[in-house]
Write an enzyme that holds these catalytic residues in place. Structure first.
Site, PDB file in Angstrom:
ATOM      1  CD  GLU A 485     -70.557  22.638 -15.926  1.00  0.00           C
ATOM      2  OE1 GLU A 485     -70.312  23.476 -14.839  1.00  0.00           O
ATOM      3  OE2 GLU A 485     -71.441  21.641 -15.941  1.00  0.00           O
ATOM      4  CE  LYS A 489     -72.406  20.028 -12.871  1.00  0.00           C
ATOM      5  NZ  LYS A 489     -72.932  21.401 -13.432  1.00  0.00           N
ATOM      6  CD  GLU A 492     -73.144  20.918  -8.991  1.00  0.00           C
ATOM      7  OE1 GLU A 492     -73.917  21.458  -8.170  1.00  0.00           O
ATOM      8  OE2 GLU A 492     -73.114  20.971 -10.422  1.00  0.00           O
ATOM      9  CE  LYS A 611     -81.994  21.962 -13.283  1.00  0.00           C
ATOM     10  NZ  LYS A 611     -80.741  21.411 -13.458  1.00  0.00           N
TER      11      LYS A 611
END
Ligand code: M6R
Length: 616
Positions: A485, A489, A492, A611
């Site tokens: 993660e 993060k 991106e 999203k």
């Protein structure tokens, strides 16, 4: 992907174009490479569309100066056709009477385009969506009314769609329809009706909503809605529901504080999210837990951040329940699992509930092999819930920033709650022990609160790593989830190249890249992996690695080796340490946010991303 916002009203004192433009901006997290608006005005449709972000397009009032009584807008994430003005929505028919916006993909568009072209229709874009206005126009020419024409059109279209249709000569209503792409309706009864891809887009205007189901079509009058079944044509009676979310969900404000970015605000919502998640309705948790226990084979499937949350969930269920769950990327599910055994349970994890790969995986498992589907989603009524036998709704509330963060924390927590519930139901673990784990899980909200109160320290560290070209994120066991993660993060939203590996795997190849000054982030909670992780830290250190370690605040050994540390205020107890997944991932999410901000990138809308990823 793609955001739709439309409205029809009886009021003549409101700026329709501006309200649509603002609604689209609240949906830009769904796509932002081009935008357009069509308004109906005195029997004509005015259409304006351009490539770029809405703020830039509207700089000189291009949208706000439009005149009209009702209409619809679209913000696009390109699939078919480049992100240029001609491919932006809305699209029109050849007579300039029908305007359509579309979210989704029409799979048989080439065949439809050919048929329509052969009959003389001229296409002006490279999109699949443009077949809609041309088909509707043909059915209108055959004498059908607008609703019938749209119904006939969607019967001819294979694939996924959320569409809104306006006609220049029908000033009293517009039509919406959906299949496998979201579309919601908001209403101020007797006055104004809105339609949008997601509820937060109309939250500042109304909290009264209808959720349109697959294969439904609705006629939107000003302040009134009629819903019909596309297949039978029959009217469906439905009452609107009140959305429980706060209006603040659509603004960068929380408790009177205005945040620069949604992502920062949403990271500050994590303590609230976790407190609510540990107290989620027991019947939902129970149904999930029992479905897992009753199955012979259990898979957990998801994409991106939700997949990384699934890695932590899988670890916890395996650890506390002695079950074996396999985690599998949803995009690989069908290819890796050409058959599924009898009595399979699939856990699908998704923030949006609309991820096409996840939907494809669970439909395959359910329709072909009769698997039981348990889904963990953040959006009530989303597509994944419709294919699920059991549902847990995460308590994150709307997440506007494109990169998931609070939903990751909620997903990991929800799956841990399920793991502890299975342990309780199996009765093979001391109940007092389970109670202590649950207590430790309850306290993770306070740990996050305390990290947030000292976020300046994370901001300082973020500045040190913000310009790094390459960063490794390493962890073992439960912490592999946090490493993955953390890497995703910063990749991106801050565009640093980052890779996550199991710390034990790094020596099997990746370590070849490590030389003086190469950045390596270790996730090092004091759990059963700790001593072996020290060995991995030393391997990197001895090759000149610049080491950042996320450690417990009572840590000494890794701290001595690391160049920098992010210290997590957890208790030195086996119960707190077993709940390290969220407290050790959260500082990395916050660090990624500060790195993006320091690099002057927009953390809410990273390039090329949307999203909800509704394409396969
Ligand atoms: O809506 P979902 O959770 O199913 O989405 C899955 C991924 O697309 C998502 O997590 C994506 O990786 C985000 N960009 C992560 O920040």
């Amino acid at each position: 992907m793609c955001g739709i916002f439309g409205l029809i009203t009886k009021r003549n004192d409101i700026p329709v174009a501006t309200i649509i433009r603002e609604g689209l901006q609240r949906l830009e997290y769904r796509g932002y490479d081009s935008a357009g608006i069509a308004l109906v005005n005195n029997g004509k449709i005015e259409l304006r569309k351009e490539a770029g972000r809405i703020d830039d397009i509207n700089k000189n009032g291009l949208f706000d100066s439009m005149q009209g009584t009702f209409g619809v807008g679209h913000t696009r994430w390109a699939t078919h056709g480049a992100p240029v003005a001609k491919n932006s929505h809305p699209h029109m028919d050849g007579n300039g009477k029908v305007a359509v916006v579309h979210n989704g993909i029409i799979e048989n568009f080439q065949q439809l385009r050919k048929e329509l072209s052969d009959r003389g229709h001229v296409f002006t874009s490279d999109t699949d969506s443009e077949v809609f206005p041309h088909l509707i126009s043909e059915f209108l020419d055959q004498g059908k009314d607008l609703k019938e024409a749209v119904m006939e059109t969607i019967k001819r279209c294979e694939g996924a769609y959320g569409i809104v249709v306006c006609h220049a000569d029908t000033p009293d209503y517009m039509i919406v329809a959906r299949k496998e792409s979201p579309l919601t309706i908001g209403i101020t009864p007797g006055e104004t009706t809105y339609c949008a891809s997601d509820i937060p887009a109309f939250l500042p205007l109304t909290k009264t909503a209808y959720i349109l189901e697959d294969d439904e079509i609705a006629v939107l009058y000003a302040g009134e809605v009629e819903i019909f079944d596309v297949l039978t044509g029959k009217k469906r009676e439905r009452s609107p529901t009140e959305v429980p979310w706060s209006i603040d969900a659509a603004a960068k404000v929380m408790n009177g504080r205005e945040y620069k970015w949604f992502m920062h605000k949403e990271l500050h919502e994590v303590p609230r999210t976790l407190k609510e998640q540990v107290n989620a309705p027991l019947e939902d948790i129970d149904a999930f837990a029992r479905a897992i226990m009753e199955a012979d084979h259990v898979y957990i499937t998801a994409a991106g951040t939700s997949y990384y949350a699934s890695l932590a969930g899988k670890f916890q269920i395996n650890k506390f329940c002695g079950t074996f769950i396999e985690a599998i990327l949803c995009s690989e599910f069908i290819d890796q699992l050409p058959t599924l055994p009898h009595k399979t349970c699939v856990i699908a994890v998704s923030q949006s509930g609309e991820t096409a790969d996840t939907i494809e995986a669970i439909r395959y498992a359910k329709e072909k092999y009769g698997a039981t589907i348990c889904s963990l989603v953040n959006v009530v009524g989303s597509s994944i819930t419709r294919y699920s036998d059991h549902i847990i709704i995460t308590t994150a509330g709307p997440e506007v920033a494109v990169a998931s963060q609070k939903t990751y924390c909620a997903q990991v927590t929800a799956l841990t709650v399920v793991a502890l519930r299975i342990a309780e139901l199996r009765c093979d673990m001391d109940m007092k022990e389970i109670a202590k784990y649950k207590e430790a899980l309850q306290k993770t909200a306070d740990i996050i609160e305390s990290i947030l109160n000292n976020e300046d320290k994370i901001q300082e560290i973020a500045r040190i790593f913000a310009k790094e070209q390459n960063i490794f994120f390493l962890g073992r066991g439960l912490s592999l989830s946090a490493a993955c993660e953390g890497a995703l993060k910063i990749k991106e939203i801050s565009y640093n190249h980052a890779e996550a590996y199991s710390a034990g795997e790094a020596k099997h190849g990746p370590i070849a890249l490590v030389e003086y000054g190469f950045s390596v982030v270790f996730v090092g909670p004091p759990d059963e992996t700790y001593d072996r992780l020290i060995g991995n830290v030393m391997e990197m250190k001895s090759r000149g690695g610049k080491i950042l370690a996320v450690v417990a605040d009572f840590d000494t050994k890794i701290t001595e080796l690391a160049d920098y540390t992010l210290r997590v205020p957890i208790e030195n107890s086996k119960y707190a340490i077993a709940m390290s997944a969220v407290p050790f991932a959260f500082p990395l999410q916050l660090m990624a946010y500060f790195a993006a901000d320091y690099n002057e990138f927009d953390p809410d809308k990273p390039r090329n991303l949307a999203k909800s990823v509704t394409v396969k």
